[in-house]
Structure formats: structure tokens, C-alpha cells
Design an enzyme around this catalytic site. Structure first.
Site, PDB file in Angstrom:
ATOM      1  N   GLU A  67       0.806  -1.219   0.000  1.00 26.98           N
ATOM      2  CA  GLU A  67       0.000   0.000   0.000  1.00 26.98           C
ATOM      3  C   GLU A  67       0.845   1.277   0.000  1.00 26.98           C
ATOM      4  OE1 GLU A  67      -2.908  -0.011   3.100  1.00 26.98           O
ATOM      5  OE2 GLU A  67      -3.801  -1.891   2.478  1.00 26.98           O
ATOM      6  N   GLU A 105      -5.275  -8.706   1.633  1.00 21.71           N
ATOM      7  CA  GLU A 105      -5.841  -8.295   2.922  1.00 21.71           C
ATOM      8  C   GLU A 105      -7.318  -8.038   2.747  1.00 21.71           C
ATOM      9  OE1 GLU A 105      -4.107  -4.853   4.895  1.00 21.71           O
ATOM     10  OE2 GLU A 105      -2.097  -5.564   4.414  1.00 21.71           O
TER      11      GLU A 105
HETATM   12  C1  GCO Z   1      -2.863  -2.213   5.403  1.00 21.07           C
HETATM   13  C2  GCO Z   1      -2.469  -2.498   6.470  1.00 21.07           C
HETATM   14  C3  GCO Z   1      -2.733  -2.995   7.755  1.00 21.07           C
HETATM   15  C4  GCO Z   1      -3.832  -2.387   8.536  1.00 21.07           C
HETATM   16  C5  GCO Z   1      -5.165  -2.804   8.019  1.00 21.07           C
HETATM   17  C6  GCO Z   1      -6.313  -2.276   8.819  1.00 21.07           C
HETATM   18  O1  GCO Z   1      -2.018  -2.749   4.604  1.00 21.07           O
HETATM   19  O2  GCO Z   1      -3.754  -1.417   5.261  1.00 21.07           O
HETATM   20  O3  GCO Z   1      -1.671  -3.524   5.956  1.00 21.07           O
HETATM   21  O4  GCO Z   1      -1.481  -2.704   8.278  1.00 21.07           O
HETATM   22  O5  GCO Z   1      -3.690  -2.797   9.840  1.00 21.07           O
HETATM   23  O6  GCO Z   1      -5.325  -2.330   6.742  1.00 21.07           O
HETATM   24  O7  GCO Z   1      -6.300  -0.876   8.784  1.00 21.07           O
END
Ligand code: GCO
Length: 444
Positions: free
Chosen positions: A166, A355
Site C-alpha cells: 500500500e 488483505e
Molecule cells: C494495510 C495495512 C494494515 C492495517 C489494516 C487495517 O495494509 O492497510 O496492511 O497494516 O492494519 O489495513 O487498517
């Protein structure tokens, strides 16, 4: 969905869980680890809810063997984790062998339990000594050096590697909104950071491939699905601006395309940081792309001076909608919509949902955690993944965020994303109902 859709059967679809180093490892000074920008940011007063930090987190650095065993017990055969750059290199950018050793032992434990590793090189914990952070072009070259070190020392054990997680968050939350490390608030600088991040990705892939050619290499993005608040033209334009920032800013370089003129306008006086030839460096061959999806956004024409620089203002949904505990709309169909939007615009490689998950802060009662909202959230999103697969989209796996309740960045420990509850006072792990639901399906 009461049982797993046959299209998602573990025999032909990859099921895993995801974590990131800073959020779980703790041991922030162990074995010569140098500070990251997140260690520094946590030390600044008022940055993190309740003044929390990542110095202990889930103590995974010491408890990794039990955590890996837990994954195996739950039937998870794939694990996405990140490597902490500040554990691997010292302040003079040379290798810290003691830090590397932690990941060797982690990989041993995964192998012992038959769990396939899926590593991310950078999940926001930039070594603090890299002067200027992502505003400095040199940082992209240091990232390539670090990628090369990992390729040389761990590459034979890592079948699939993502460069960045990200990059939008690193660039825009870190340098425009300033709610993430390093906490800068400057619109034009956030675009400089975004450019250097993508340059780092491209240089990192080149450096890795110069060492090894047998790794599946890619990147993990969090694309935006943004709907206009009303059919009004100003709101539609605002939604477009939000998507340009979140999607085109990262996907165009990956596929050798220039930024749209709106972004070039926003980088303004810093446009010279984009050197001739950079786009070609960013556009390395991608073997896969990871997509992270949680929610959608709704935009209206910008109101404040700062929002006018960005081109949009985010607003809550007009009608009351179900929300997770962190306040994000539960909008499963957005997963299908955003993937279809991306496919219509860019020639994406094979996809993984790297994710997806919900903040559900249900606590332990009588020894168990009845996180029904998370169970419903996950089931609804699995159904969308099955729908995409049945439409022929090449999605090969799904990783739930996250294995453990953990350090949720500026929210500290107040938001629980784990399918396994962590009591941060005792470090006791308790699998929640969602974990047991997955276990029932995956071990069936
Ligand atoms: C992401 C993040 C996580 C966060 C999750 C929840 O890549 O956005 O990897 O670190 O914890 O998205 O906000």
C-alpha cells in the site's frame, strides 16, 4: 454462505492470513534493530491513541513459534508477513546478520508446519536514519540494496515476494494527511513520496531479478472505489480525483503510463523529481498483484482549502449503513466493483486478495470471543471472491487481515482486526469464533 463455495476450495484456492512486522513483532531494539520512522513517530506526543507504541506489540519476535503452530492448527497453509527493513540493515546500511536470523527461524517454523511464506519487503517501517525518507530519491536506491540483500540471503526460501504494501498509505497518510509516519502535511510532497516509492518498487524488482529469476514478484496495492455523494457534476469530479490519487498514481507507472495531468499539476514545483526514464524503471514485469480491500469511500466537491488541493472531500454514506468498529462502511460488493474497474483500465497480472477483514472489538467472555460481525463480514466478502472467480477473474488466493489483534497504527491497540484475540497484558491468544469458522471450513 454456510460452507465454502467450491470455487474457493483449498484444493484450488490459496487460503492464508496476513500480518506486518511493526504491528506484531515488538522487540523494537533486539539484535541490533535500528529505529524505524514508526518508532520515532510513536515517540512524538499525541501521534498514537493512548500514547501507545510498537515496542512490545504481540511479542511475536519471541512467540513466533507458537503463532505459527496456531496458524497450522487453524488450517491456514499460507502466511503473508513483512520483513522489517530496520532489522536487516544497520545504520551504515550494511547487513545485520542477527536481524536476518529472526526471519530464518520464522521460515524454519513455517516450513516445519507446511505453511508457504509470502513475504512483503516494505510495510511502512522505513529505517529512520535514511535522511529525508521518501522525499529523498536516494531512499529508492537504498530500498533496492535492501531488496538485493534479501534476495541473496533469503531468496531461495521465498517463492513469492511483494516489494511494497500500500504505497498510497506511505505517501498520502504519511506526507499529506500526516496521520502516519513521518507526519508531514504537504500535498505536493506527498506526490514526491509517491513517485519515489514507485521508483523504489521498480529498482527493487530489478535488483532482485539480477540475483534470482525464480521468484514470483509483485506489489500490494489498496485500490480505491469512490462513489460520488450525489449525481452532481462537482461530486462526480471529486470521486474521480480520489480515484486518480489512489489508483492511477500507482497503477499508471506500473504499466508504463504517465501520471494524469491532474497529478502532475498537484506535484507542482516538485515536478522535476520525475526524471526521464523513471516510468520505464517503475514498469517492471509483474508476476502478480496483491489487492487489499476493506471498504469504499464517498466523495463530494472539496470544501476546505486543504481539500481543494486534493480535489475531494470524503463524507459518510447519506443513508445509515452498517459499519465496522473502526467506522468503515461494510460494503462487500465494492470488492467486485473495484476489481472490475481496475481490469477495465489496466492489464493486471494474476491477483491475490492480500488483505480483507474487519475491526470487531468484541472481547473475551467465558473464555471465547463471539465476533459475529466479523464472521458475517468475512462470509459476505468470500461470496464476492467466489463471484469474481465464477466470472473468470484470475484471483488465486485470499488472506484475512489479520491473524492477531495488533498495533493498528495511529489507533494504537484500540482496534482489533485479529481472528485471534490477544490479551496485551498477558499475551494470551484466544481464537475467536471467526477463526473457528475458518478452521471448520479449511480442515473439512
Ligand atoms: C494495510 C495495512 C494494515 C492495517 C489494516 C487495517 O495494509 O492497510 O496492511 O497494516 O492494519 O489495513 O487498517
Amino acid at each position: 454462505m454456510q460452507s465454502l463455495d467450491p470455487l474457493l476450495s483449498p484444493a484450488r484456492f490459496e487460503w492464508g492470513c496476513a500480518t506486518s512486522a511493526f504491528q506484531i513483532e515488538g522487540a523494537s531494539t533486539a539484535n541490533g534493530k535500528v529505529p524505524s520512522i514508526w518508532d520515532s513517530f510513536c515517540a512524538e506526543s499525541g501521534r498514537i491513541r493512548d500514547g501507545n507504541d510498537g515496542s512490545v506489540a504481540c511479542d511475536h519476535f519471541h512467540r513466533f513459534a507458537d503463532d505459527v503452530k496456531l496458524m497450522a492448527d487453524l488450517g491456514l497453509r499460507h502466511y503473508r508477513f513483512s520483513i522489517a527493513w530496520p532489522r536487516i540493515t544497520r545504520a551504515d546500511n550494511t547487513l545485520n546478520a542477527a536481524g536476518l536470523d529472526f526471519y530464518k527461524r520464522l521460515l524454519d517454523a513455517l516450513e516445519h508446519h507446511g505453511i508457504t511464506p509470502n513475504a512483503t519487503l516494505f510495510h511502512w517501517d522505513l529505517p529512520a536514519h535514511l535522511s529525508g525518507g521518501w522525499l529523498n530519491r536516494e531512499t529508492a536506491y537504498r530500498f533496492a540494496d535492501y531488496a538485493e540483500l534479501i534476495a541473496r540471503h533469503l531468496g531461495d526460501r521465498l517463492p513469492r515476494v511483494a516489494t511494497l504494501n500500500e504505497p498510497w498509505c506511505s505517501a498520502f497518510l504519511g506526507y499529506d494527511l500526516g496521520v502516519f509516519a513521518p507526519g508531514v502535511q504537504d500535498r505536493a510532497q506527498s506526490l514526491v513520496a509517491a513517485h519515489h516509492l514507485m521508483l523504489a518498487h521498480g529498482l527493487g524488482l530489478q535488483a532482485w531479478r539480477a540475483v534470482r529469476s525464480d521468484t514470483m514478484l509483485g506489489i500490494v496495492l489498496n485500490p480505491e472505489l469512490c462513489d460520488p455523494a450525489t449525481p452532481d457534476g462537482g461530486d462526480a469530479q471529486a470521486a474521480r480525483m480520489a480515484e486518480l490519487e489512489r489508483n492511477d498514481c500507482f497503477l499508471n507507472p506500473l504499466f508504463g503510463q504517465e501520471w494524469p495531468e491532474e497529478l502532475i499539476h498537484q506535484i507542482g514545483p516538485h515536478a522535476h523529481v520525475r526524471h526521464a526514464g523513471d516510468t520505464a524503471i517503475c514498469a517492471q514485469q509483474l508476476d502478480f498483484m496483491g489487492l487489499n480491500y476493506y471498504t469504499r469511500s464517498i466523495a463530494q466537491a472539496p470544501q476546505s482549502v486543504r481539500d481543494k488541493e486534493r480535489g475531494y472531500t470524503f463524507v459518510p454514506p447519506q443513508e445509515p449503513k452498517p459499519l465496522t468498529d473502526i467506522g468503515w462502511e461494510i460494503y462487500p460488493e465494492g470488492l467486485t466493483r473495484v476489481v472490475q474497474n481496475l481490469l477495465a483500465q489496466w492489464p493486471l497480472p494474476a491477483l491475490w486478495i492480500t488483505e480483507n477483514g474487519a475491526a470487531d472489538n468484541t472481547e473475551v467472555a467465558h473464555g471465547s470471543v463471539d465476533d459475529g460481525m466479523r464472521c458475517d463480514y468475512l462470509r459476505a466478502h468470500f461470496a464476492e471472491v467466489a463471484r469474481l472467480r465464477s466470472a473468470g477473474v484470475d484471483i488465486r488466493g485470499y488472506y484475512v487481515w489479520s491473524l492477531l489483534d495488533n498495533f493498528e497504527w495511529a489507533h494504537g491497540y484500540s482496534q482489533r482486526f485479529g481472528i485471534v484475540h490477544v490479551d496485551f497484558a498477558t499475551q494470551k491468544r484466544t481464537p475467536k469464533r471467526s477463526a473457528l469458522m475458518l478452521q471448520g471450513w479449511l480442515r473439512a
